[in-house]
Write a protein that holds these residues in place. Structure first.
Motif, short mmCIF file in Angstrom:
data_model
loop_
_atom_site.label_atom_id
_atom_site.label_comp_id
_atom_site.label_asym_id
_atom_site.label_seq_id
_atom_site.Cartn_x
_atom_site.Cartn_y
_atom_site.Cartn_z
N LEU A 139 41.61 25.44 54.81
CA LEU A 139 42.04 26.27 53.69
C LEU A 139 40.85 26.86 52.95
O LEU A 139 39.78 26.24 52.88
N SER A 140 41.04 28.04 52.38
CA SER A 140 39.99 28.66 51.56
C SER A 140 39.87 27.93 50.23
O SER A 140 40.74 27.11 49.86
N THR A 141 38.81 28.22 49.50
CA THR A 141 38.62 27.61 48.19
C THR A 141 39.82 27.89 47.30
O THR A 141 40.35 26.99 46.64
N GLU A 142 40.26 29.15 47.26
CA GLU A 142 41.38 29.52 46.39
C GLU A 142 42.66 28.81 46.80
O GLU A 142 43.42 28.35 45.95
N ALA A 143 42.91 28.70 48.10
CA ALA A 143 44.12 28.03 48.58
C ALA A 143 44.08 26.54 48.25
O ALA A 143 45.11 25.95 47.89
N LEU A 144 42.91 25.92 48.37
CA LEU A 144 42.76 24.51 48.02
C LEU A 144 43.06 24.29 46.54
O LEU A 144 43.75 23.34 46.15
N ILE A 145 42.53 25.17 45.69
CA ILE A 145 42.75 25.04 44.25
C ILE A 145 44.23 25.20 43.92
O ILE A 145 44.80 24.41 43.15
N LYS A 146 44.87 26.20 44.52
CA LYS A 146 46.28 26.44 44.26
C LYS A 146 47.12 25.24 44.66
O LYS A 146 48.02 24.80 43.92
N ALA A 147 46.83 24.67 45.83
CA ALA A 147 47.58 23.52 46.31
C ALA A 147 47.34 22.30 45.42
O ALA A 147 48.26 21.54 45.12
N ALA A 148 46.09 22.12 44.99
CA ALA A 148 45.77 20.98 44.13
C ALA A 148 46.47 21.09 42.79
O ALA A 148 47.02 20.11 42.28
N LEU A 149 46.48 22.28 42.21
CA LEU A 149 47.13 22.46 40.91
C LEU A 149 48.63 22.22 40.99
O LEU A 149 49.23 21.69 40.07
N SER A 150 49.23 22.59 42.12
CA SER A 150 50.68 22.38 42.27
C SER A 150 51.00 20.90 42.39
O SER A 150 52.10 20.47 42.05
N ARG A 151 50.04 20.11 42.85
CA ARG A 151 50.26 18.68 43.04
C ARG A 151 50.40 17.91 41.73
O ARG A 151 51.01 16.85 41.69
N GLN A 152 49.80 18.43 40.66
CA GLN A 152 49.78 17.67 39.41
C GLN A 152 51.18 17.44 38.87
O GLN A 152 51.41 16.52 38.08
N PHE A 153 52.15 18.29 39.27
CA PHE A 153 53.50 18.13 38.79
C PHE A 153 54.44 17.51 39.82
O PHE A 153 55.60 17.29 39.55
N THR A 154 53.90 17.27 41.04
CA THR A 154 54.73 16.67 42.08
C THR A 154 54.20 15.32 42.55
O THR A 154 54.90 14.56 43.17
N GLY A 155 52.90 15.09 42.22
CA GLY A 155 52.29 13.83 42.65
C GLY A 155 51.99 12.98 41.49
O GLY A 155 51.44 11.92 41.57
#
Length: 201
Positions: free
Chosen positions: A185-201
């Motif tokens: 994943l690109s840097t931007e894609a990694l950041i987007k995925a990580a930020l989405s995790r804060q409300f699901t993980g």
């Protein structure tokens, strides 16, 4: 006051970017939502801006649209919320989601944002609830259909972790949010995925 910039995107290293405007390189800090909506390096961009003047620096912030800048300006008016925390909030939640949390007095959801404790969440709710009725029902989301572009980077995961830390996440928390994500994943894609995790993980 610098209110808007239009030029060529030279660099994009979350949360920073550089725009060339007729030979002058403007360095801006932006939310992850704005960075993910930008085109590729070398393409023309136009951003709404907010200039913050301090004794030791002039700092420029960039926004993909006027609603995001308006929300940023509303946030920094809240007691105890500075530009860095405002960008963290904009990066961690979509605008409509943040507005719903405030209108619903959802302290728990707000405290999952980096740098937002219970007292800050309560202050956001108290000071911002009266400002949001005109936002509700409006077209305040980021432009749809714009895919995040990839920016060459020697270490996308390291860059993504550094960007999360710059937003206020602790290094261990940033590492946890990125763990298990695909290395391709690109840097931007990694950041987007990580930020989405804060409300699901």
């Amino acid at each position: 006051m610098i209110g808007r910039l239009r030029g060529t995107l030279l660099e994009k290293q979350p949360p920073w970017l550089v725009i060339d405007v007729q030979g002058v390189g403007y360095e801006l800090e932006a939310s992850m939502n704005t960075l993910l909506a930008l085109p590729g390096i070398g393409e023309t961009v136009q951003l709404h801006t907010h200039l913050s003047i301090r004794d030791d620096a002039h700092l420029l912030y960039g926004f993909i649209d006027e609603p995001e800048r308006a929300l940023f300006r509303a946030l920094v008016k809240v007691n105890g919320v500075g530009p860095k925390l405002a960008l963290a909030i904009l990066s961690g939640m979509e605008q409509d989601q943040f507005i719903r949390c405030v209108m619903d007095s959802d302290v728990k959801a707000l405290t999952r944002l980096p740098g937002v404790g219970k007292k800050t969440a309560e202050r956001l709710i108290v000071e911002m609830q009266d400002r949001f009725p005109h936002w509700v029902g409006g077209d305040e989301t980021l432009p749809a259909g714009q895919a995040p572009s990839t920016t060459p980077a020697s270490d996308p995961r390291g860059d993504a972790e550094a960007a999360l830390v710059s937003l206020g996440y602790k290094p261990t928390e940033a590492s946890r949010l990125l763990s298990g994500l695909e290395d391709e994943l690109s840097t931007e894609a990694l950041i987007k995925a990580a930020l989405s995790r804060q409300f699901t993980g």
